[in-house]
Write an enzyme that holds these catalytic residues in place. Structure first.
Site, short mmCIF file in Angstrom:
data_model
loop_
_atom_site.label_atom_id
_atom_site.label_comp_id
_atom_site.label_asym_id
_atom_site.label_seq_id
_atom_site.Cartn_x
_atom_site.Cartn_y
_atom_site.Cartn_z
N LYS A 50 140.32 30.79 43.48
CA LYS A 50 141.51 30.23 43.42
C LYS A 50 141.94 28.99 42.47
O LYS A 50 143.30 28.58 42.46
CB LYS A 50 141.36 28.93 44.93
CG LYS A 50 141.13 29.90 46.19
CD LYS A 50 140.71 28.97 47.16
CE LYS A 50 140.03 29.02 48.63
NZ LYS A 50 139.51 28.14 49.50
N GLY A 51 140.89 28.86 41.92
CA GLY A 51 140.69 27.30 40.63
C GLY A 51 141.93 28.31 39.56
O GLY A 51 142.62 27.38 39.15
N GLU A 106 140.90 31.88 33.94
CA GLU A 106 139.95 31.10 34.51
C GLU A 106 140.11 30.29 34.83
O GLU A 106 140.70 29.41 33.42
CB GLU A 106 138.86 32.22 33.73
CG GLU A 106 137.09 31.59 35.02
CD GLU A 106 137.35 31.37 36.36
OE1 GLU A 106 138.24 31.04 36.98
OE2 GLU A 106 136.33 32.39 36.51
N ASP A 107 139.88 29.27 35.69
CA ASP A 107 139.58 27.96 35.35
C ASP A 107 138.76 27.51 34.41
O ASP A 107 139.16 26.56 33.81
CB ASP A 107 139.70 26.96 36.84
CG ASP A 107 138.83 27.61 37.65
OD1 ASP A 107 138.30 28.17 37.12
OD2 ASP A 107 138.56 26.57 38.45
N ASP A 110 131.54 29.07 32.81
CA ASP A 110 131.00 27.51 32.37
C ASP A 110 129.54 28.34 31.88
O ASP A 110 129.10 28.50 31.15
CB ASP A 110 130.41 26.91 34.41
CG ASP A 110 129.95 25.90 34.65
OD1 ASP A 110 129.32 25.27 33.85
OD2 ASP A 110 128.69 26.05 35.71
N LYS A 138 132.67 25.14 28.51
CA LYS A 138 131.83 24.19 28.58
C LYS A 138 130.39 24.83 27.95
O LYS A 138 130.16 25.13 28.28
CB LYS A 138 131.19 23.70 30.50
CG LYS A 138 131.70 22.62 31.35
CD LYS A 138 131.17 22.31 32.80
CE LYS A 138 132.07 22.30 33.22
NZ LYS A 138 131.33 21.82 34.61
N PHE A 159 130.74 17.58 35.43
CA PHE A 159 131.91 17.82 37.07
C PHE A 159 133.33 17.29 36.26
O PHE A 159 133.51 16.13 36.63
CB PHE A 159 130.83 18.24 38.36
CG PHE A 159 131.41 19.00 38.89
CD1 PHE A 159 131.32 20.62 38.99
CD2 PHE A 159 132.00 18.78 40.41
CE1 PHE A 159 131.34 20.56 40.07
CE2 PHE A 159 133.05 19.39 40.71
CZ PHE A 159 132.15 20.67 40.81
N VAL A 160 133.99 18.15 36.53
CA VAL A 160 135.46 18.08 36.78
C VAL A 160 136.21 18.71 38.02
O VAL A 160 136.36 19.71 38.15
CB VAL A 160 136.24 18.71 35.54
CG1 VAL A 160 135.52 18.10 34.65
CG2 VAL A 160 136.58 19.46 34.91
N ASP A 166 138.11 22.44 41.99
CA ASP A 166 138.38 22.01 42.67
C ASP A 166 136.71 21.15 42.86
O ASP A 166 135.34 21.19 42.29
CB ASP A 166 138.18 21.95 44.52
CG ASP A 166 137.34 23.65 44.02
OD1 ASP A 166 136.83 24.20 43.45
OD2 ASP A 166 136.71 23.79 45.40
N ARG A 172 142.44 19.72 43.84
CA ARG A 172 142.57 20.84 43.24
C ARG A 172 144.52 20.48 42.84
O ARG A 172 144.73 21.08 42.47
CB ARG A 172 143.10 22.68 43.62
CG ARG A 172 141.47 22.87 44.33
CD ARG A 172 141.83 24.78 44.83
NE ARG A 172 140.71 25.19 45.42
CZ ARG A 172 139.54 25.44 44.39
NH1 ARG A 172 139.87 25.95 43.46
NH2 ARG A 172 138.53 26.23 45.16
P1 IMP Z 1 130.50 30.47 35.45
O1 IMP Z 1 131.48 30.71 34.17
O2 IMP Z 1 130.13 31.76 36.78
O3 IMP Z 1 129.47 29.98 36.11
O4 IMP Z 1 131.10 29.75 36.80
C1 IMP Z 1 132.84 28.91 35.72
C2 IMP Z 1 133.66 28.48 37.62
O5 IMP Z 1 132.57 27.94 38.56
C3 IMP Z 1 134.60 28.33 37.78
O6 IMP Z 1 135.87 29.53 37.76
C4 IMP Z 1 134.38 27.16 38.88
O7 IMP Z 1 134.79 28.04 40.03
C5 IMP Z 1 133.00 26.56 38.90
N1 IMP Z 1 132.95 25.25 38.16
C6 IMP Z 1 132.35 24.78 36.91
N2 IMP Z 1 132.42 23.83 36.87
C7 IMP Z 1 132.60 23.53 37.31
C8 IMP Z 1 133.88 21.40 37.56
O8 IMP Z 1 133.62 20.66 36.35
N3 IMP Z 1 134.76 21.78 38.36
C9 IMP Z 1 134.88 22.55 39.21
N4 IMP Z 1 134.29 23.89 39.52
C10 IMP Z 1 133.99 24.10 38.75
#
Ligand code: IMP
Length: 187
Positions: A50-51, A106-107, A110, A138, A159-160, A166, A172
């Site tokens: 949902k992000g 994407e939000d 990471d 990140k 963490f944000v 969220d 959100r």
């Molecule tokens: P990754 O790149 O597969 O690790 O996933 C990224 C997802 O992790 C994002 O779409 C978010 O849903 C979640 N996420 C990573 N860091 C944060 C944060 O700082 N706050 C909130 N959600 C996060």
């Protein structure tokens, strides 16, 4: 209870990392860039629920080329512990994207696990092109090599919450992107 910390502190007590004004300005810039890159074409924006919903809504309105929306949803198993195959699709796209210009929205990029999984999956549908737009990046946290084509902001490993993002489904709707206090996560 005097010695128990609230698990969900009020957002207005959290430090602002990126203000709503800064977000709006950067979204306008990205919109111009995407418009220039896709002039004369139409685009399918695929948001990761949902992000990314709020970022997608803003980006869609900042782009001046025709665009349609679709959404996918994923669930992840213990992202921090598993280094590959940790993501599962729980909602697929509704409409075919074969031969279309697609931007995955994407939000946060990471570890990269979510987007590298989704990119692989979307490429199986044979889009004409596939790019990635992320609100936040990140880079320090990457476990798999993947970069976004459009990044609104690079941030450190913190963490944000806010602007769609969220903590345990909360915050959100917060307008600014704020630093979630580490002590409230219990880690
Ligand atoms: P990754 O790149 O597969 O690790 O996933 C990224 C997802 O992790 C994002 O779409 C978010 O849903 C979640 N996420 C990573 N860091 C944060 C944060 O700082 N706050 C909130 N959600 C996060």
């Amino acid at each position: 209870m005097s010695n128990s910390k609230p698990s969900f502190p009020p957002a207005d007590q959290m430090e602002i990392l990126i203000s709503s004004g800064q977000i709006a300005e950067r979204v306008r810039e990205l919109g111009k860039q995407i418009t220039a890159d896709y002039r004369g074409h139409s685009i399918v924006l695929i948001g990761v629920l949902k992000g990314a919903a709020i970022f997608l809504a803003d980006i869609a309105r900042a782009i001046e080329v025709d665009n349609t929306f679709d959404f996918v949803a994923v669930s992840s198993y213990g992202r921090a512990l598993v280094s590959s195959g940790a993501v599962k699709l729980i909602k697929d796209i509704d409409n075919p994207i074969e031969g279309k210009h697609v931007i995955l929205v994407e939000d946060i990029l990471d570890t990269g696990l979510t987007l590298s999984y989704l990119r692989g999956l979307m490429l199986q549908h044979k889009p004409s092109s596939l790019k990635i737009a992320t609100c936040l990046d990140k880079p320090e946290r990457r476990l798999v090599p993947i970069e976004a084509d459009y990044v609104a902001f690079k941030i450190p490993n913190k963490f944000v919450i806010g602007y769609g993002m969220d903590y345990a489904e909360r915050y959100r709707g917060v307008r600014d992107i704020r630093l979630f206090p580490e002590e409230a996560t219990g880690h």
